[in-house]
Design an enzyme around this catalytic site. Structure first.
Site, PDB file in Angstrom:
ATOM      1  N   ASP A 134       0.843  -1.196   0.000  1.00  0.00           N
ATOM      2  CA  ASP A 134       0.000   0.000   0.000  1.00  0.00           C
ATOM      3  C   ASP A 134       0.872   1.237   0.000  1.00  0.00           C
ATOM      4  OD1 ASP A 134      -3.047  -0.071   0.506  1.00  0.00           O
ATOM      5  OD2 ASP A 134      -2.311  -1.725   1.739  1.00  0.00           O
ATOM      6  N   TYR A 151       2.122   4.720   1.596  1.00  0.00           N
ATOM      7  CA  TYR A 151       2.134   5.249   2.956  1.00  0.00           C
ATOM      8  C   TYR A 151       0.871   6.092   3.166  1.00  0.00           C
ATOM      9  CZ  TYR A 151       7.157   4.087   2.937  1.00  0.00           C
ATOM     10  OH  TYR A 151       8.370   3.444   2.861  1.00  0.00           O
ATOM     11  N   PHE A 193       7.770   2.216  -1.133  1.00  0.00           N
ATOM     12  CA  PHE A 193       8.831   2.394  -0.127  1.00  0.00           C
ATOM     13  C   PHE A 193       9.462   3.781  -0.131  1.00  0.00           C
ATOM     14  CE2 PHE A 193       8.853  -2.285  -0.706  1.00  0.00           C
ATOM     15  CZ  PHE A 193       8.594  -2.671   0.599  1.00  0.00           C
ATOM     16  N   HIS A 228       9.899  -9.477   4.785  1.00  0.00           N
ATOM     17  CA  HIS A 228       9.695  -8.044   4.542  1.00  0.00           C
ATOM     18  C   HIS A 228      10.708  -7.226   5.341  1.00  0.00           C
ATOM     19  CE1 HIS A 228       7.505  -4.191   4.474  1.00  0.00           C
ATOM     20  NE2 HIS A 228       6.884  -4.661   3.402  1.00  0.00           N
TER      21      HIS A 228
END
Length: 220
Positions: A65, A67, A78, A187
Site C-alpha cells: 500500500d 504510505y 517504499f 519483509h
C-alpha cells in the site's frame, strides 16, 4: 477510457482500461479524491510507471500500500520525498544495501533515482485513504497490478523481481523462474527484517544477474 499514464504502459495495458473492474475502480478513486484525503496526490498515482517505461524496466520491487500519513506517499513503493522522515522499512532497506554493497545510507528516502534507472517501484494497491492502512484494498487495484506483473513476466526477458514478505511472494508466485530472477525474503519491516531480510544480499544478486543479461547494473 483515457488514462493519464506513460505512453508505453498505456499501450501495453490497453485491454484493461475499459474492463468493468477498472471502470468501477476509476469511479471509486474519483469519489474518494473528491470527498476524502487520499494519498498519493492524484497526479502521482501512476508515478512508478511514468518514471519507468515498459521497455526500460530491469527490476521490479513489489510493495503493498502507499504510505498513509501526510506527505509520505509519492507513487513509488517504499519511497518518500526529500525532507520526509524515512519510514522504518525504508531505513532497513538502506541498511541492507549498506551491508551488502558498502554504500552509505542516503540523506533522504527519495527512490526516484532508482526508478529512473529501470526499477519499477510497484505497490499492489495504488491509493489509500489518509491514516487508514489498506483502506483501498479489494477495490480493483490488485487485479490491475497483477496484470502489470503478468505483462512484464510474459513480454520481457531477464528481469529481476524482488518479493519481500508473504504478500509480495504470493503476488509474484506465477513468474517463470527460468525467464527471470525471482528473489524472495521476509519483509524489511522492523517486525520481520531480522528473520531474513537482513543478509539477503538481493541488491548485489540483482546486479550480478543484470550483468549476465548484458544490462547495466543499478546504482543502488
Amino acid at each position: 477510457m483515457n488514462v493519464k499514464i506513460e505512453a508505453s504502459w498505456k499501450e501495453r495495458l490497453a485491454a484493461e482500461w475499459d474492463k468493468d473492474y477498472f471502470v468501477k475502480l476509476t469511479d471509486f478513486v474519483r469519489e474518494q479524491y473528491s470527498n476524502r484525503q487520499v494519498f498519493p496526490p492524484a497526479s502521482k498515482i501512476f508515478a512508478a510507471f511514468d518514471a519507468c517505461p515498459f521497455d526500460q524496466v530491469k527490476v521490479v520491487i513489489i510493495g503493498q500500500d502507499p504510505y498513509h500519513d501526510v506527505g509520505q506517499a509519492n507513487g513509488l513503493c517504499f519511497s518518500v520525498a526529500p525532507g520526509i522522515a524515512m519510514p522504518p522499512s525504508l531505513v532497513n532497506i538502506f541498511k541492507e544495501i549498506r551491508d551488502d554493497l558498502g554504500k552509505p545510507i542516503p540523506e533522504n528516502g527519495d527512490l526516484s533515482r532508482w526508478a529512473n534507472q529501470g526499477v519499477l517501484l510497484l505497490n499492489a494497491t495504488l491509493t489509500v485513504e489518509a491514516h487508514k492502512a489498506a483502506s483501498h484494498q479489494g477495490k480493483g487495484w490488485e487485479q490491475f497490478t497483477d496484470e502489470v506483473i503478468m505483462r512484464l513476466a510474459q513480454d520481457r526477458e531477464g528481469l529481476v523481481f524482488m518479493l519481500w514478505g508473504s504478500y509480495a511472494i504470493k503476488k509474484g508466485a506465477f513468474i517463470d523462474r527460468n525467464r527471470h530472477m525471482v528473489l524472495t525474503s521476509p519483509h524489511p519491516s522492523p517486525l520481520s527484517a531480522y528473520r531474513g531480510f537482513f543478509g539477503n544480499k538481493h541488491f548485489s544478486k540483482a546486479n550480478e544477474y543484470l550483468t549476465t543479461q548484458g544490462k547495466t547494473p543499478i546504482e543502488w
